[in-house]
Design a protein around this motif. Structure first.
Motif, short mmCIF file in Angstrom:
data_model
loop_
_atom_site.label_atom_id
_atom_site.label_comp_id
_atom_site.label_asym_id
_atom_site.label_seq_id
_atom_site.Cartn_x
_atom_site.Cartn_y
_atom_site.Cartn_z
N VAL A 20 -61.12 -34.02 -0.02
CA VAL A 20 -61.27 -33.20 -1.06
C VAL A 20 -60.47 -33.40 -1.97
O VAL A 20 -60.76 -33.64 -3.05
CB VAL A 20 -61.30 -31.55 -0.70
N ASP A 21 -59.14 -33.27 -1.77
CA ASP A 21 -58.20 -33.73 -2.66
C ASP A 21 -56.66 -33.93 -1.82
O ASP A 21 -56.81 -33.75 -0.69
CB ASP A 21 -57.85 -32.61 -3.81
N SER A 28 -60.48 -28.83 4.76
CA SER A 28 -62.06 -29.46 4.80
C SER A 28 -62.17 -30.32 5.90
O SER A 28 -61.40 -30.66 6.79
CB SER A 28 -62.04 -30.48 3.56
N LEU A 29 -63.64 -30.60 6.13
CA LEU A 29 -64.10 -31.65 7.15
C LEU A 29 -65.38 -32.10 6.89
O LEU A 29 -65.98 -31.56 6.04
CB LEU A 29 -64.22 -30.78 8.48
N ILE A 86 -70.43 -25.36 2.56
CA ILE A 86 -70.98 -26.43 2.50
C ILE A 86 -70.62 -26.62 1.03
O ILE A 86 -71.02 -26.09 0.25
CB ILE A 86 -72.42 -26.82 2.85
N LEU A 87 -69.72 -27.91 0.76
CA LEU A 87 -69.35 -28.14 -0.60
C LEU A 87 -70.11 -29.10 -0.97
O LEU A 87 -70.59 -29.28 -2.29
CB LEU A 87 -68.08 -28.64 -0.61
N GLU A 88 -70.63 -30.23 -0.23
CA GLU A 88 -71.71 -31.16 -0.68
C GLU A 88 -72.43 -31.85 0.51
O GLU A 88 -71.71 -31.78 1.61
CB GLU A 88 -70.59 -32.20 -1.11
N GLU A 89 -73.57 -32.27 0.18
CA GLU A 89 -74.37 -33.00 1.14
C GLU A 89 -74.29 -34.27 0.74
O GLU A 89 -74.33 -34.78 -0.15
CB GLU A 89 -75.98 -32.62 1.19
N LYS A 90 -73.94 -35.12 1.95
CA LYS A 90 -73.69 -36.63 1.71
C LYS A 90 -74.58 -37.36 2.84
O LYS A 90 -73.99 -37.58 3.81
CB LYS A 90 -72.20 -36.94 2.13
N TYR A 98 -63.12 -24.94 4.06
CA TYR A 98 -62.63 -23.31 4.42
C TYR A 98 -61.77 -23.03 3.31
O TYR A 98 -60.58 -23.49 3.49
CB TYR A 98 -62.31 -23.37 5.63
N ALA A 99 -61.86 -21.80 2.65
CA ALA A 99 -60.79 -21.46 1.71
C ALA A 99 -60.13 -20.13 2.33
O ALA A 99 -61.01 -19.07 2.84
CB ALA A 99 -61.43 -21.31 0.38
#
Length: 162
Positions: free
Chosen positions: A85-86, A126-127, A146-150, A158-159
């Motif tokens: 993520v970063d 993230s994972l 879900i942040l993004e589907e790849k 998880y925040a």
């Protein structure tokens, strides 16, 4: 079933490679990849040189046998992990030996590591998980989104509550 959750010991770091291989999701009816898949640089990120600052691992142990492991690292190399993520967000990996799955060990490990990461001041973790992997449901249950589907994978986050 009784087991103990504890940090991974330095002399056990080499076991992360085996745990990572066991964590690879293999859909029903498909053959697992050869162990040499772990030599691919993106996968090496998850175990190589473990023990640096921002590396955390907990294991489930029963009578000296490791049943599962969950670990997180902040990956800062130019080559990113699948759940990147970063540069401030640790990426998580989890593995429970097949014969011990479905007994709550993964959930206990995951929650304990989330508590540890929050206590260390991280704001999120993230994972990456394949959409067909039953572990995706575990991650959703404990609060990953879900942040993004790849393609066939979800990038999940998880925040921590502020």
């Amino acid at each position: 079933m009784q087991y103990n959750l504890r940090p991974l010991k330095r002399e056990e770091y080499s076991m992360l490679e085996e745990f990572l291989y066991d964590a690879i999701f293999v859909p029903s009816g498909e053959a697992p990849p050869p162990p040499s898949v772990l030599l691919e640089p993106p996968l090496q990120n998850y175990y190589q040189d473990f023990g640096r600052a921002h590396d955390y691992c907990l294991v489930a142990e029963q009578e000296g046998m490791l049943l599962g492991a969950v670990w997180a690292r902040v990956l800062s190399s130019p080559l990113k992990g699948y759940g990147y993520v970063d540069k401030h967000t640790p990426e998580l990996a989890i593995s429970v030996q097949k014969e011990f799955r479905g007994k709550g060990i993964g959930t206990a490990l995951l929650i304990k590591l989330l508590d540890l990461l929050q206590s260390k001041g991280y704001s999120q973790v993230s994972l990456s998980v394949q959409k067909g992997n039953p572990a995706a449901d575990l991650y959703k249950r404990v609060g990953f989104t879900i942040l993004e589907e790849k393609g066939d994978d979800y990038l999940m986050l998880y925040a921590f509550a502020r």
